[in-house]
Design an enzyme around this catalytic site. Structure first.
Site, PDB file in Angstrom:
ATOM      1  N   LYS A  22       0.756  -1.290   0.000  1.00 49.83           N
ATOM      2  CA  LYS A  22      -0.063   0.011  -0.092  1.00 49.83           C
ATOM      3  C   LYS A  22       0.920   1.334  -0.094  1.00 49.83           C
ATOM      4  O   LYS A  22       0.507   2.181  -0.833  1.00 49.83           O
ATOM      5  CB  LYS A  22      -1.058  -0.249   1.401  1.00 49.83           C
ATOM      6  N   ASN A  23       1.917   1.291   0.749  1.00 46.00           N
ATOM      7  CA  ASN A  23       2.692   2.537   0.961  1.00 46.00           C
ATOM      8  C   ASN A  23       3.534   2.839   0.162  1.00 46.00           C
ATOM      9  O   ASN A  23       4.087   3.818  -0.083  1.00 46.00           O
ATOM     10  CB  ASN A  23       3.341   2.719   2.582  1.00 46.00           C
ATOM     11  N   CYS A 120      -4.591  13.250  12.676  1.00 42.41           N
ATOM     12  CA  CYS A 120      -4.806  11.915  12.771  1.00 42.41           C
ATOM     13  C   CYS A 120      -4.970  11.329  13.948  1.00 42.41           C
ATOM     14  O   CYS A 120      -4.272  11.698  14.775  1.00 42.41           O
ATOM     15  CB  CYS A 120      -4.148  11.080  11.704  1.00 42.41           C
ATOM     16  N   ARG A 125       1.087  14.704  13.068  1.00 39.07           N
ATOM     17  CA  ARG A 125       1.507  14.437  11.922  1.00 39.07           C
ATOM     18  C   ARG A 125       1.456  15.947  10.971  1.00 39.07           C
ATOM     19  O   ARG A 125       0.640  15.858   9.957  1.00 39.07           O
ATOM     20  CB  ARG A 125       0.726  13.437  11.255  1.00 39.07           C
ATOM     21  N   ASP A 311       4.756   0.548  12.228  1.00 36.39           N
ATOM     22  CA  ASP A 311       3.451  -0.042  11.515  1.00 36.39           C
ATOM     23  C   ASP A 311       3.571  -1.560  11.985  1.00 36.39           C
ATOM     24  O   ASP A 311       2.383  -2.112  11.427  1.00 36.39           O
ATOM     25  CB  ASP A 311       3.518  -0.139   9.887  1.00 36.39           C
ATOM     26  N   ARG A 403      -8.479  -0.268   4.533  1.00 34.75           N
ATOM     27  CA  ARG A 403      -7.785   0.550   4.097  1.00 34.75           C
ATOM     28  C   ARG A 403      -6.298   0.169   3.723  1.00 34.75           C
ATOM     29  O   ARG A 403      -5.625   0.334   2.446  1.00 34.75           O
ATOM     30  CB  ARG A 403      -7.417   1.909   5.074  1.00 34.75           C
TER      31      ARG A 403
HETATM   32  C1  EPZ Z   1       4.504   6.899   6.589  1.00 34.15           C
HETATM   33  O1  EPZ Z   1       4.058   7.911   7.213  1.00 34.15           O
HETATM   34  C2  EPZ Z   1       3.640   5.892   6.495  1.00 34.15           C
HETATM   35  N1  EPZ Z   1       2.565   6.124   5.641  1.00 34.15           N
HETATM   36  C3  EPZ Z   1       3.060   5.493   7.852  1.00 34.15           C
HETATM   37  O2  EPZ Z   1       2.343   4.378   7.708  1.00 34.15           O
HETATM   38  C4  EPZ Z   1       4.130   4.950   8.821  1.00 34.15           C
HETATM   39  O3  EPZ Z   1       3.948   4.628  10.022  1.00 34.15           O
HETATM   40  C5  EPZ Z   1       5.356   6.018   8.635  1.00 34.15           C
HETATM   41  O4  EPZ Z   1       5.680   6.568   7.218  1.00 34.15           O
HETATM   42  C6  EPZ Z   1       6.700   5.638   9.488  1.00 34.15           C
HETATM   43  O5  EPZ Z   1       7.279   4.758   8.792  1.00 34.15           O
HETATM   44  C7  EPZ Z   1       2.680   6.221   4.257  1.00 34.15           C
HETATM   45  O6  EPZ Z   1       3.695   5.663   3.664  1.00 34.15           O
HETATM   46  C8  EPZ Z   1       1.374   6.587   3.533  1.00 34.15           C
HETATM   47  P1  EPZ Z   1       6.740  10.300   8.432  1.00 34.15           P
HETATM   48  P2  EPZ Z   1       4.457   9.503   7.146  1.00 34.15           P
HETATM   49  O7  EPZ Z   1       6.801  11.623   7.908  1.00 34.15           O
HETATM   50  O8  EPZ Z   1       5.208   9.577   5.990  1.00 34.15           O
HETATM   51  C9  EPZ Z   1       6.569  13.876  12.042  1.00 34.15           C
HETATM   52  C10 EPZ Z   1       0.179   3.086   7.748  1.00 34.15           C
HETATM   53  O9  EPZ Z   1      -0.465   2.432   8.868  1.00 34.15           O
HETATM   54  N2  EPZ Z   1       6.520  14.826  10.857  1.00 34.15           N
HETATM   55  O10 EPZ Z   1       7.908   9.374   8.495  1.00 34.15           O
HETATM   56  O11 EPZ Z   1       3.363  10.311   7.678  1.00 34.15           O
HETATM   57  C11 EPZ Z   1       5.441  12.924  12.179  1.00 34.15           C
HETATM   58  O12 EPZ Z   1       4.401  13.643  12.623  1.00 34.15           O
HETATM   59  C12 EPZ Z   1       0.900   4.444   7.989  1.00 34.15           C
HETATM   60  O13 EPZ Z   1       0.356   2.688   6.534  1.00 34.15           O
HETATM   61  C13 EPZ Z   1       6.777  16.066  11.198  1.00 34.15           C
HETATM   62  O14 EPZ Z   1       6.792  16.652  12.415  1.00 34.15           O
HETATM   63  O15 EPZ Z   1       5.500   9.374   8.335  1.00 34.15           O
HETATM   64  C14 EPZ Z   1       6.016  11.640  12.754  1.00 34.15           C
HETATM   65  O16 EPZ Z   1       5.949  12.082  14.173  1.00 34.15           O
HETATM   66  C15 EPZ Z   1       0.450   5.168   9.525  1.00 34.15           C
HETATM   67  N3  EPZ Z   1       6.804  16.787  10.020  1.00 34.15           N
HETATM   68  C16 EPZ Z   1       7.323  11.613  12.371  1.00 34.15           C
HETATM   69  O17 EPZ Z   1       7.791  12.879  11.855  1.00 34.15           O
HETATM   70  C17 EPZ Z   1       6.736  16.718   8.696  1.00 34.15           C
HETATM   71  O18 EPZ Z   1       6.655  17.497   7.661  1.00 34.15           O
HETATM   72  C18 EPZ Z   1       7.425  10.474  10.994  1.00 34.15           C
HETATM   73  O19 EPZ Z   1       6.602  10.724   9.998  1.00 34.15           O
HETATM   74  C19 EPZ Z   1       6.520  15.150   8.567  1.00 34.15           C
HETATM   75  C20 EPZ Z   1       6.616  14.304   9.427  1.00 34.15           C
END
Ligand code: EPZ
Length: 429
Positions: A22-23, A120, A125, A311, A403
């Site tokens: 998916k991702n 969320c 996020r 995840d 999802r």
């Molecule tokens: C991706 O989310 C995945 N989603 C998530 O899977 C996964 O848990 C996550 O990466 C970590 O591996 C998809 O690929 C669609 P991040 P993402 O940006 O990209 C903070 C699932 O169940 N952050 O690496 O949103 C954020 O809040 C989902 O499939 C900022 O502060 O994760 C988090 O604490 C859930 N500012 C951390 O960084 C930003 O601009 C890591 O988030 C971006 C992120």
């Protein structure tokens, strides 16, 4: 709303084919915006999230055709003409990752207006890293009434961008924009998740110039246009890991196919430590456990790839609920990702949570109950616990599962689980 009912106690024996990730799929779909030629994605999962994004792409003018191909499900994207660069709140709020259309729309057309994704259940996020990076590539960005309006009338230009911390989404989003920027972009402290490697390789097949794939520094030399390509989506390591944990929980012997054992090494190392037998195969892994032997509690801490995936944290917690001893689980990626703990407790688990740490004291048995979760991975952890809970467990709000898990009840049922979907009920407990 549908729910899933599981009668606990059956062992799992058989084979489960792993779907495309998916991702990865949803980022590859966004790449279709970057070219006026057809992009064919094979090994495509059919999920609620891919449907949402398909709907959004159609709104921009991309033709999306789902069909069966020689190697299973595939989807053809034809973005010959981009007619709109507006992504409304109603579509973006359903799936946070759809925010990542902003960069490719901007790179292809020079402008875009995309709704902010909003909060969320697993934490705030924000998207500050995404917006900082696009600004560094020369976009002028305004935030108004919950929307991001971005302009780059003369095109984006390459820049050196060092992320303050590792973000999967910000790395992918910047990559999706920088491939069409003028000049060289260097991304430092880039995420190295396998789905980013998959996206980068697909972009290279489309004519992009990217060096450092799978490392934390990506060097992208912009090109003026990209061509179409045919690309097979990488296997879903989170789906694979979830079924590996399910097999370990229920006991028995399950072969996971169409997958890659190396992608879940950080999970299987911990499972071996807990007492599960793991044998990698050419296209996946065999998980074996004698249910008469209790597993041992082990500690995990979530990290960016190749560390233990956030995840898979909820699923591993489910596994630890019946292990012998106390397991400490640290969540380092998201600030609020233990909502499954009180639901697991409804099944009899002994879990205490403080800030980013959960202590799971193994109990001899779980008992079935109605439960529900507020996110995708938490929901599957409840299904996993339900596999061993005495009596019946019903998991409500199955749309979370839909999802990200393709035909979950069919795949587990084929291995002997007593599991069924109950249509149109199960939300209220
Ligand atoms: C991706 O989310 C995945 N989603 C998530 O899977 C996964 O848990 C996550 O990466 C970590 O591996 C998809 O690929 C669609 P991040 P993402 O940006 O990209 C903070 C699932 O169940 N952050 O690496 O949103 C954020 O809040 C989902 O499939 C900022 O502060 O994760 C988090 O604490 C859930 N500012 C951390 O960084 C930003 O601009 C890591 O988030 C971006 C992120």
């Amino acid at each position: 709303m549908d729910s899933i009912a599981i009668q606990g106690g059956a062992q799992l024996n058989g084979s489960i084919p792993v779907s495309g990730a998916k991702n990865s799929a949803i980022k590859l779909m966004a790449a279709s915006i970057l070219t006026d030629q057809p992009l064919l994605l094979t090994n495509m999962p059919r999920l609620a999230d891919t449907r949402f994004l398909g709907q959004l792409l159609r709104q921009f003018g991309v033709e999306v055709t789902e069909r069966d191909g020689a190697d299973g499900q595939e989807t053809l994207f034809d973005g010959r003409e981009i007619r709109s660069t507006f992504a409304p709140y109603d579509l973006v709020r359903q799936m946070r990752a759809s925010f990542n259309v902003l960069g490719p729309l901007l790179a292809r057309t020079g402008h875009a207006r995309v709704s902010l994704p909003g909060g969320c259940t697993i934490g705030a996020r924000p998207v500050d890293l995404h917006l900082d990076a696009l600004s560094k590539l020369g976009a002028s960005i305004e935030l108004e009434e919950g929307y991001v309006s971005a302009m780059a009338p003369k095109g984006l230009r390459g820049a050196e961008i060092e992320f303050p911390f590792v973000s999967v989404g910000a790395t992918e989003h910047t990559l999706l924009a920088a491939v069409l920027a003028d000049g060289v972009t260097v991304l430092k402290r880039a995420a190295r998740e396998p789905e980013i490697g998959d996206l980068a390789r697909c972009l290279i097949a489309m004519g992009a110039r990217i060096e450092g794939v799978d490392t934390d520094t990506l060097t992208i030399t912009g090109v003026t246009s990209l061509n179409g390509a045919t690309w097979s989506v990488i296997p879903d390591r989170i789906e694979m890991g979830s079924y590996a944990v399910a097999a370990a929980m229920a006991g028995g012997e399950v072969r996971l196919t169409r997958a890659r054992a190396d992608l879940i090494a950080s999970l299987t190392d911990k499972m071996v430590e807990a007492g599960v037998e793991i044998a990698p195969t050419e296209d996946g892994v065999i998980i074996k456990r004698d249910p008469s032997q209790r597993l041992k509690a082990v500690d995990v801490a979530t990290e960016v790839y190749p560390g233990f995936a956030t995840d898979l944290q909820a699923q591993f917690m489910a596994l630890m609920t019946t292990a012998e001893g106390v397991s400490t689980i640290h969540e380092n990626i998201f600030e609020n990702r233990f909502m499954h703990a009180p639901e697991l407790a409804r099944l009899g688990a002994d879990i205490s949570v403080q800030a980013g740490e959960a202590k799971v004291t193994g109990v001899a048995e779980l008992r079935g109950a109605p439960v529900m979760a507020t996110d995708l991975r938490a929901s599957v952890s409840l299904v996993i616990a339900g596999l061993v809970a005495q009596g019946e467990t019903t998991v409500g709000r199955v749309y979370h599962l839909d999802r990200g898990f393709e035909r979950l009840e069919e795949k587990l049922g084929a291995c002997g689980a007593t599991i069924r979907r109950i249509k149109g009920s199960g939300d209220e407990h």
